[in-house]
Scaffold this motif. Structure first.
Motif, PDB file in Angstrom:
ATOM      1  N   GLU A  57      -3.666   5.032  -4.569  1.00 13.32           N
ATOM      2  CA  GLU A  57      -3.790   3.961  -4.767  1.00 13.32           C
ATOM      3  C   GLU A  57      -4.491   2.788  -5.400  1.00 13.32           C
ATOM      4  O   GLU A  57      -5.028   1.468  -5.854  1.00 13.32           O
ATOM      5  CB  GLU A  57      -4.501   3.424  -2.872  1.00 13.32           C
TER       6      GLU A  57
ATOM      7  N   LYS B  69      -2.758   1.622  -8.472  1.00 11.40           N
ATOM      8  CA  LYS B  69      -1.609   0.444  -7.839  1.00 11.40           C
ATOM      9  C   LYS B  69      -2.268  -0.218  -7.866  1.00 11.40           C
ATOM     10  O   LYS B  69      -1.993  -1.383  -8.253  1.00 11.40           O
ATOM     11  CB  LYS B  69      -0.912   1.474  -6.473  1.00 11.40           C
TER      12      LYS B  69
ATOM     13  N   GLN C  39       7.902  -2.305  -1.661  1.00 10.08           N
ATOM     14  CA  GLN C  39       6.995  -1.408  -2.295  1.00 10.08           C
ATOM     15  C   GLN C  39       6.428   0.002  -1.036  1.00 10.08           C
ATOM     16  O   GLN C  39       6.348   0.977  -1.051  1.00 10.08           O
ATOM     17  CB  GLN C  39       5.975  -1.724  -3.180  1.00 10.08           C
TER      18      GLN C  39
ATOM     19  N   SER D 238       6.210   4.335  -0.822  1.00 14.01           N
ATOM     20  CA  SER D 238       5.060   4.463  -0.419  1.00 14.01           C
ATOM     21  C   SER D 238       5.168   5.137   0.787  1.00 14.01           C
ATOM     22  O   SER D 238       4.648   6.745   0.338  1.00 14.01           O
ATOM     23  CB  SER D 238       4.106   3.731  -0.785  1.00 14.01           C
TER      24      SER D 238
END
Length: 224
Positions: free
Chosen positions: A4, A7, A70, A74
């Motif tokens: 994360e 990202k 997305q 995920s």
């Protein structure tokens, strides 16, 4: 959480938010120093303006999942929604906390008040920025769009404080998250209800906890 963080680092808007957080408060200090004398809240008031960065960061952290599908990718990588949400929240908190600490030290150094032992007040700034980011993050999770949180929260923080105007109607408005949270590190003299820093943090934290609880429940139950 590492995924994360990566990202977040890959989103250009995140770097814009970080730049706003780091550059805006010191710049406002420099501008204000030419027009007004130093006060006990010098530097700290300017840090309330810097909260624009955390608001953008919190919005982007959640809103980016709903652009281009997305969120489906995920969830394939991390099927547990609560695990995914916990990692995203942790990455956001860590990013904002580090940014807030750096911005606070730089801003107070520029304001010339860093030698006054402002450690507890800096901690208040860090908590305030993190909670503001989580407010934007929670609203974005609920709405699946960053337009509403960015519009409402940024306007309320910079253009006109609706929360402050409401204090003219009822003193209970001082318990709204933005007004309560700011009292962790400044003393707003125009607010009827004066909260201690700890109480202010608990009030704002309670708002954020409820919002995140609702957002987590909705995120867990609805379709991607």
């Amino acid at each position: 959480m590492r995924a994360e963080l990566l990202k977040l680092a890959g989103l250009p808007s995140v770097w814009v938010a970080v730049a706003l957080s780091l550059l805006l408060p010191p710049l406002v200090v420099l501008l204000n120093s030419r027009a007004a004398a130093s006060t006990p809240d010098s530097g700290f008031l300017e840090l309330t303006v810097g909260v624009l960065g955390p608001l953008v960061l919190g919005t982007v952290a959640a809103g980016s999942e709903y652009r281009g599908g997305q969120i489906a990718t995920s969830l394939v990588c991390v099927p547990s929604r609560m695990r995914l949400l916990t990692a995203k929240t942790g990455a956001l908190v860590l990013s904002v906390a580090v940014t807030a600490a750096v911005s606070a030290v730089v801003t107070l150094a520029v304001a010339g008040v860093l030698d006054g032992g402002p450690g507890p007040r800096i901690a208040g700034v860090v908590v305030y920025w993190v909670l503001d980011a989580l407010l934007a993050y929670g609203i974005t999770l609920l709405t699946r769009s960053g337009v509403l949180p960015l519009t409402v929260l940024i306007v309320n923080s910079t253009v006109v404080s609706v929360s402050f105007l409401l204090t003219k109607l009822t003193p209970l408005a001082a318990y709204l998250p933005d007004l309560a949270g700011a009292q962790m590190f400044i003393e707003p003299h125009d607010v009827v209800t004066d909260l201690t820093p700890v109480t202010a943090g608990l009030v704002m934290g309670a708002w954020v906890a409820v919002l995140l609880g609702v957002a987590a429940y909705v995120f867990h139950r609805r379709d991607a």
